[in-house]
Design a protein around this motif. Structure first.
Motif, PDB file in Angstrom:
ATOM      1  N   TRP A 166       9.657 -15.452  12.824  1.00  0.00           N
ATOM      2  CA  TRP A 166       8.476 -16.205  13.254  1.00  0.00           C
ATOM      3  C   TRP A 166       8.032 -15.767  14.650  1.00  0.00           C
ATOM      4  O   TRP A 166       6.831 -15.568  14.894  1.00  0.00           O
TER       5      TRP A 166
ATOM      6  N   THR B 133       6.624 -12.056  14.632  1.00  0.00           N
ATOM      7  CA  THR B 133       5.264 -11.919  14.083  1.00  0.00           C
ATOM      8  C   THR B 133       4.230 -12.703  14.894  1.00  0.00           C
ATOM      9  O   THR B 133       3.121 -12.946  14.399  1.00  0.00           O
ATOM     10  N   ASP B 134       4.595 -13.074  16.120  1.00  0.00           N
ATOM     11  CA  ASP B 134       3.681 -13.840  16.993  1.00  0.00           C
ATOM     12  C   ASP B 134       3.235 -15.138  16.328  1.00  0.00           C
ATOM     13  O   ASP B 134       2.062 -15.550  16.426  1.00  0.00           O
ATOM     14  N   GLU B 135       4.191 -15.785  15.650  1.00  0.00           N
ATOM     15  CA  GLU B 135       3.986 -17.097  15.030  1.00  0.00           C
ATOM     16  C   GLU B 135       2.934 -17.083  13.928  1.00  0.00           C
ATOM     17  O   GLU B 135       2.376 -18.137  13.574  1.00  0.00           O
ATOM     18  N   ARG B 136       2.681 -15.893  13.359  1.00  0.00           N
ATOM     19  CA  ARG B 136       1.720 -15.821  12.248  1.00  0.00           C
ATOM     20  C   ARG B 136       2.386 -16.149  10.912  1.00  0.00           C
ATOM     21  O   ARG B 136       1.713 -16.554   9.976  1.00  0.00           O
ATOM     22  N   TRP B 137       3.681 -15.911  10.821  1.00  0.00           N
ATOM     23  CA  TRP B 137       4.414 -16.222   9.582  1.00  0.00           C
ATOM     24  C   TRP B 137       5.167 -17.525   9.782  1.00  0.00           C
ATOM     25  O   TRP B 137       6.031 -17.633  10.649  1.00  0.00           O
ATOM     26  N   THR B 138       4.825 -18.515   8.983  1.00  0.00           N
ATOM     27  CA  THR B 138       5.468 -19.822   9.079  1.00  0.00           C
ATOM     28  C   THR B 138       6.077 -20.177   7.730  1.00  0.00           C
ATOM     29  O   THR B 138       5.348 -20.412   6.763  1.00  0.00           O
TER      30      THR B 138
END
Length: 332
Positions: free
Chosen positions: A203, A206-211
């Motif tokens: 997470w 991916t710079d918090e793009r995948w949650t």
């Protein structure tokens, strides 16, 4: 004056006069006491004599201080998780893992192993790698599942405590098939905490793009918890000894991994977790081969020496005739 475990224990509870009468030497090695005294600091520890109520020796302060620092680092990770600073949170718990890996080695280097250090280390591990990761995962994702998420977090913390209790209970046990073969039983508590954070690594990478979904995090948490208390044979760092042809490559690889941790920490940590999980089936197969070799060795009858061989019937008759020839008067 030398004494057994019972004698040294009774002296430890005496008054000042008895302390003056018996001069305790920290380097004097005695036999381990009964199991209710608590676990040893490590599997190969030689238990040192009690200091008669005078507290820890000076050389035991450093390893126990490192253990206390690991405990504080793990608990500080909870504070960062409450504040929502996930990077600092993971860094704090990872630092706790590094400190946990060196405190025992420093204690053995200084010959400062003690039951106090063993108990403090177990308590610190339970909090830093059991309770702290459970709360971090709950605050990060599992709180979206108020009941099931909390149960998954509790299960992780409980399994970590059970694993540490099992480790302490087996330290004084002589028969440990996994340990004698160079393996561990289940995944260690620090490794379990690191594996549990794998979704957070991805997470953050991916710079918090995948949650991920909270139910997936709950299943992942439960799976890692079960691996900690499982009887699966896992690789031990002590058993990893590269051959002479691979030692230079191992040094270079270690340097590259360290550089990768500095440049891309989250992707590198995620890759380390994946490699560790991929090696688990290999460790199971290697231990199975070792176990089968041991069974075959124990099943093979040992060849008796000439003195131990049973005499056959012909040998007995021949021996009796030889005795008659040597003593003809006795035969009559």
């Amino acid at each position: 004056m030398s004494s057994g475990p019972t004698g040294s224990g009774s002296q430890g509870h005496g008054g000042a006069d008895r302390d003056d009468e018996f001069d305790f030497d920290d380097d004097d090695i005695v036999m381990p006491g009964p199991a209710w005294l608590g676990p040893k600091a490590s599997e190969h520890e030689q238990v040192t004599r009690s200091r008669g109520g005078r507290g820890l020796s000076l050389r035991a302060v450093l390893p126990n201080a490192i253990t206390a620092a690991a405990l504080c680092s793990g608990l500080t990770g909870i504070r960062f998780a409450i504040e929502g600073d996930w990077e600092k949170c993971l860094y704090a718990i990872l630092i706790a893992g590094v400190l946990d890996g060196i405190d025992g080695r420093i204690a053995r280097l200084l010959k400062a192993q003690s039951r106090f250090g063993a108990e403090l280390d177990s308590l610190a591990d339970s909090l830093s790698f059991g309770m702290a990761p459970a709360l971090v995962l709950f605050l990060w994702s599992l709180r979206d599942l108020p009941t099931l998420g909390w149960l998954a977090a509790l299960g992780f913390a409980i399994c970590c405590a059970l694993r540490l209790a099992r480790f302490n209970a087996q330290i004084d046990v002589d028969e440990q098939p996994h340990k004698s073969a160079g393996f561990l039983t289940g995944i260690p508590a620090p490794v379990g905490a690191g594996l549990a954070f794998l979704p957070i690594y991805i997470w953050l990478a991916t710079d918090e793009r995948w949650t991920p979904e909270p139910w997936a995090i709950a299943l992942w948490t439960v799976a890692i918890a079960l691996l900690m208390i499982s009887n699966i044979a896992t690789l031990s760092w002590k058993s990893i000894r590269p051959s002479a042809d691979l030692r230079l490559a191992a040094i270079a690889g270690t340097g590259l991994v360290f550089a990768a941790l500095l440049s891309e920490p989250w992707w590198t940590l995620a890759a380390i977790c994946v490699v560790y999980l991929a090696l688990m089936p290999l460790s199971v197969m290697r231990y199975r081969k070792v176990r089968q070799a041991r069974i075959a060795k124990n099943a093979t009858p040992k060849e008796a020496t000439p003195a131990q061989k049973r005499l056959a019937v012909d040998d007995i008759e021949r021996s009796s005739f030889e005795q008659i020839d040597d003593n003809p008067d006795q035969a009559r």
